[in-house]
Design a protein around this motif. Structure first.
Motif, PDB file in Angstrom:
ATOM      1  N   ILE A 113       7.090  -1.148 -13.535  1.00  0.00           N
ATOM      2  CA  ILE A 113       7.780  -2.205 -14.260  1.00  0.00           C
ATOM      3  C   ILE A 113       7.120  -3.532 -13.921  1.00  0.00           C
ATOM      4  N   PHE A 114       6.786  -4.329 -14.942  1.00  0.00           N
ATOM      5  CA  PHE A 114       6.188  -5.646 -14.745  1.00  0.00           C
ATOM      6  C   PHE A 114       7.267  -6.716 -14.833  1.00  0.00           C
ATOM      7  N   LEU A 115       7.402  -7.510 -13.774  1.00  0.00           N
ATOM      8  CA  LEU A 115       8.321  -8.635 -13.744  1.00  0.00           C
ATOM      9  C   LEU A 115       7.521  -9.932 -13.670  1.00  0.00           C
ATOM     10  N   LEU A 129       5.128  -6.809  -9.738  1.00  0.00           N
ATOM     11  CA  LEU A 129       5.271  -5.539 -10.437  1.00  0.00           C
ATOM     12  C   LEU A 129       5.914  -4.558  -9.471  1.00  0.00           C
ATOM     13  N   VAL A 130       6.660  -3.623 -10.010  1.00  0.00           N
ATOM     14  CA  VAL A 130       7.455  -2.695  -9.223  1.00  0.00           C
ATOM     15  C   VAL A 130       7.007  -1.272  -9.517  1.00  0.00           C
ATOM     16  N   THR A 131       6.773  -0.500  -8.467  1.00  0.00           N
ATOM     17  CA  THR A 131       6.431   0.918  -8.605  1.00  0.00           C
ATOM     18  C   THR A 131       7.406   1.739  -7.765  1.00  0.00           C
ATOM     19  N   ALA A 132       7.486   3.017  -8.059  1.00  0.00           N
ATOM     20  CA  ALA A 132       8.316   3.921  -7.260  1.00  0.00           C
ATOM     21  C   ALA A 132       7.679   5.298  -7.267  1.00  0.00           C
ATOM     22  N   PHE A 184      10.799   5.663  -2.567  1.00  0.00           N
ATOM     23  CA  PHE A 184      10.437   4.310  -2.146  1.00  0.00           C
ATOM     24  C   PHE A 184      10.130   3.456  -3.373  1.00  0.00           C
ATOM     25  N   ILE A 185      10.841   2.346  -3.516  1.00  0.00           N
ATOM     26  CA  ILE A 185      10.621   1.403  -4.615  1.00  0.00           C
ATOM     27  C   ILE A 185       9.874   0.208  -4.032  1.00  0.00           C
ATOM     28  N   CYS A 186       8.662  -0.019  -4.488  1.00  0.00           N
ATOM     29  CA  CYS A 186       7.763  -1.009  -3.888  1.00  0.00           C
ATOM     30  C   CYS A 186       7.586  -2.220  -4.800  1.00  0.00           C
ATOM     31  N   THR A 187       7.521  -3.391  -4.179  1.00  0.00           N
ATOM     32  CA  THR A 187       7.291  -4.646  -4.882  1.00  0.00           C
ATOM     33  C   THR A 187       5.900  -5.162  -4.555  1.00  0.00           C
ATOM     34  N   TRP A 188       5.105  -5.443  -5.591  1.00  0.00           N
ATOM     35  CA  TRP A 188       3.748  -5.960  -5.452  1.00  0.00           C
ATOM     36  C   TRP A 188       3.747  -7.398  -5.981  1.00  0.00           C
ATOM     37  N   ALA A 189       3.537  -8.362  -5.069  1.00  0.00           N
ATOM     38  CA  ALA A 189       3.552  -9.768  -5.468  1.00  0.00           C
ATOM     39  C   ALA A 189       2.319 -10.098  -6.301  1.00  0.00           C
ATOM     40  N   ARG A 190       2.532 -10.851  -7.373  1.00  0.00           N
ATOM     41  CA  ARG A 190       1.406 -11.333  -8.170  1.00  0.00           C
ATOM     42  C   ARG A 190       0.630 -12.380  -7.363  1.00  0.00           C
ATOM     43  N   PRO A 191      -0.607 -12.649  -7.779  1.00  0.00           N
ATOM     44  CA  PRO A 191      -1.402 -13.662  -7.070  1.00  0.00           C
ATOM     45  C   PRO A 191      -0.657 -14.992  -6.974  1.00  0.00           C
ATOM     46  N   GLY A 192      -0.620 -15.558  -5.763  1.00  0.00           N
ATOM     47  CA  GLY A 192       0.040 -16.834  -5.548  1.00  0.00           C
ATOM     48  C   GLY A 192       1.515 -16.740  -5.267  1.00  0.00           C
TER      49      GLY A 192
END
Length: 592
Positions: free
Chosen positions: A551-553, A557-560, A565-573
């Motif tokens: 899912i793109f926020l 972005l969020v993956t599982a 495990f539901i993981c949050t990937w911070a965008r650049p900055g």
């Protein structure tokens, strides 16, 4: 759960990756899971799914997350890149007996800080409407009804594969089952105590639509029978007018929803289609499945325009990144030339279905050729059972191969027609490149042609398949598909089937293989060398178990994965927003 990124070992789990925008980083303290953080034993369980909703909380922290793991369903405040996750304080937690949650969806129109409407589909076929803020269960649809000495599920007893609120409606929702049927419900109506009686309303190539014949209003309002085998996922277009369905028979079917008319169709290279999504402007659809490919389909031209190869096993989720996708127009948008029939008036939906003109939907009301964009970059992603995340860039050199390349061409690694043409194809036979499909000036009308024939028939009247002179890996890809296709991460629910069911699947696979041979090389399924082949911008292993969510926020972005495990990937900055957080803010205490 993950090792540091940047290593050379193939099995190393990556914690960051780089694109032209910068570095995306995994926020380990923003990981959501079961409160005890123990990896879930996923054998035989349904895929982990995630849903988001914003409740417009005045505190500025209005995001809420729901996810299912095995028999459990959790509802949390989602803090994303702002603060570390606190798993000790779920707003709601539910444990089900005799069935498992398979999918869920929030209604954004009715969500407030005091109440939300959440639909949950189950492996035994039920659909539940709950309010996790009030901790209430409003209604249960397709429940078992006792008939003398036994119980019976009256509408559909197969697993729910996808559930969605109808865009713009507070009361209508759509449910897909592994039986291949699709049902339209109204939350205000009951399901009745007797089996529904259906009357044929409309049918076409590979589908039929029935109304529920009843003296009083009851559910379901409609039953769609789509393709053969399970209907794995469906998705509404950004403006809510069209419905894309991905089926186990390998077909993508796109319908005008209100008129129940088939707009167009596409066939996978082989195997079933498992996932589908729309571009933010509604011009393109991406589907993925058991052929390990992502396939890009043009809505207006009703044809495959590109395929992407990067996964080593089945593709489980595809999604567009609306924040990175960029479309700059030289001309103002053009409206659709036609509209759907007021089909809901015929069957009395009773849902008060209004579609607001959102910031995403206004782009979908234009055609794909007049006023072509000056610069186009569609970013989409995919995750698969190979535990890999792939990001793809779809640019103007692929979308409009006969036009000069834009000066703002992005750095995407694609094998485009322009590259091959420049390497010397002048000696090719004159008949090797049939005339391209005619590009219409407006989107096709949703109603069928005169005489009652299916609208898909008109697609085959086109003058030919538009071949792209592209560097082909057809022979090596085909050999790999046939001999070395990996199934190391096969879906859990398949492994739990009985031997009789497996025999049925094998028979169905043989039939599907024969059908695929008939469509290969046609408009439905071009050969690999007939369309551009994309390579992923990013392809990283990010989990130990198969991936089930992407899912793109706005800021992440969020993956599982199937371990829960539901993981949050911070965008650049955006990673700095969490840098001051203390790992101790994320306790691991178990909630009873």
């Amino acid at each position: 759960m993950a090792a540091e990124g940047g290593g050379k070992e193939m099995n190393e789990i990556k914690t960051q990756f780089t694109t032209r925008e910068g570095v995306y980083k995994l926020l380990t303290h923003s990981e959501y899971s079961r409160p005890n953080r123990v990896p879930f034993n996923s054998q035989g369980s349904n895929p982990v799914k995630v849903s988001f909703v914003n409740v417009n909380d005045q505190s500025g922290n209005g995001d809420r997350i729901c996810f299912n793991v095995g028999r459990e369903l959790y509802f949390y405040i989602y803090k994303g890149v702002r603060k570390a996750a606190d798993l000790s304080k779920p707003i709601d937690k539910r444990i089900y007996k005799g069935t498992q949650p398979t999918c869920h969806d929030f209604n954004p129109l009715t969500a407030t800080a005091e109440s939300v409407s959440l639909l949950v589909g189950f492996s035994a076929g039920q659909v539940q409407l709950i309010d996790p803020i009030k901790k209430e269960t409003s209604k249960l649809f397709n429940e078992e009804v006792g008939l003398t000495a036994f119980t019976l599920r009256l509408i559909d007893k197969s697993r729910v594969t996808c559930v969605r609120w109808v865009p713009g409606s507070e009361s209508l929702f759509l449910v897909a089952h592994s039986s291949g049927s699709l049902y339209l419900y109204n939350v205000e109506h009951t399901c009745g105590t007797t089996p529904p009686h259906y009357q044929l309303l409309k049918q076409g190539d590979g589908y039929a639509v029935h109304t529920c014949k009843s003296k009083s209003a009851r559910n379901p309002l409609l039953r769609w029978t789509v393709g053969e085998g399970a209907l794995n996922e469906f998705a509404f277009s950004p403006d809510g007018k069209f419905l894309a369905c991905a089926s186990q028979d390998g077909f993508l079917r796109v319908f005008g929803f209100d008129a129940a008319e088939l707009h167009g169709t596409m066939k996978s290279y082989f195997g079933g289609l498992l996932c589908v999504c729309w571009s933010p402007d509604g011009r393109y659809i991406v589907a993925g499945g058991e052929d390990d490919l992502v396939t890009v389909w043009s809505f207006s031209d009703c044809r495959v325009i590109a395929r992407g190869h990067g996964h080593k096993s089945w593709v489980s989720v595809v999604a567009f990144d609306h924040c990175t996708t960029s479309v700059e127009d030289s001309d103002p948008p053009a409206e659709f030339s036609g509209s759907d029939e007021e089909f809901h008036e015929q069957i009395h939906f009773g849902g008060g279905r209004d579609r607001a003109n959102s910031s995403q939907s206004h782009l979908s009301k234009r055609n794909s050729t007049d006023g072509r964009p000056v610069s186009v970059t569609y970013r989409f992603g995919s995750v698969g059972q190979d535990t890999q995340l792939c990001l793809w860039d779809l640019t103007e050199d692929i979308l409009f191969p006969h036009l000069p390349l834009s000066r703002t061409r992005t750095h995407t690694n694609v094998m485009s027609a322009t590259m091959s043409n420049s390497s010397g194809n002048s000696g090719a036979p004159a008949n090797s490149l049939p005339a391209p499909l005619p590009r219409s000036n407006s989107l096709p009308h949703s109603s069928g042609p005169a005489g009652g024939s299916s609208i898909i028939d008109s697609t085959f009247i086109a003058t030919g398949v538009s071949k792209f002179a592209t560097l082909s890996l057809h022979d090596t890809r085909k050999e790999r598909h046939e001999k070395d296709h990996k199934r190391n991460h096969s879906m859990g629910h398949i492994s739990s089937k009985s031997s009789d069911k497996l025999n049925q699947l094998s028979s169905a696979a043989r039939t599907a293989k024969a059908d695929a041979a008939k469509t290969l090389g046609t408009l439905l399924c071009p050969r690999m060398e007939e369309v551009p082949l994309l390579e992923p911008l990013v392809c990283k292993k990010i989990a130990h178990e198969r991936l089930t969510v992407l899912i793109f926020l706005e800021d992440c972005l969020v993956t599982a994965c199937q371990e829960g495990f539901i993981c949050t990937w911070a965008r650049p900055g955006k990673v700095g927003l969490l840098s001051s957080q203390n790992p101790a803010n994320s306790p691991s205490g178990t909630v009873v």
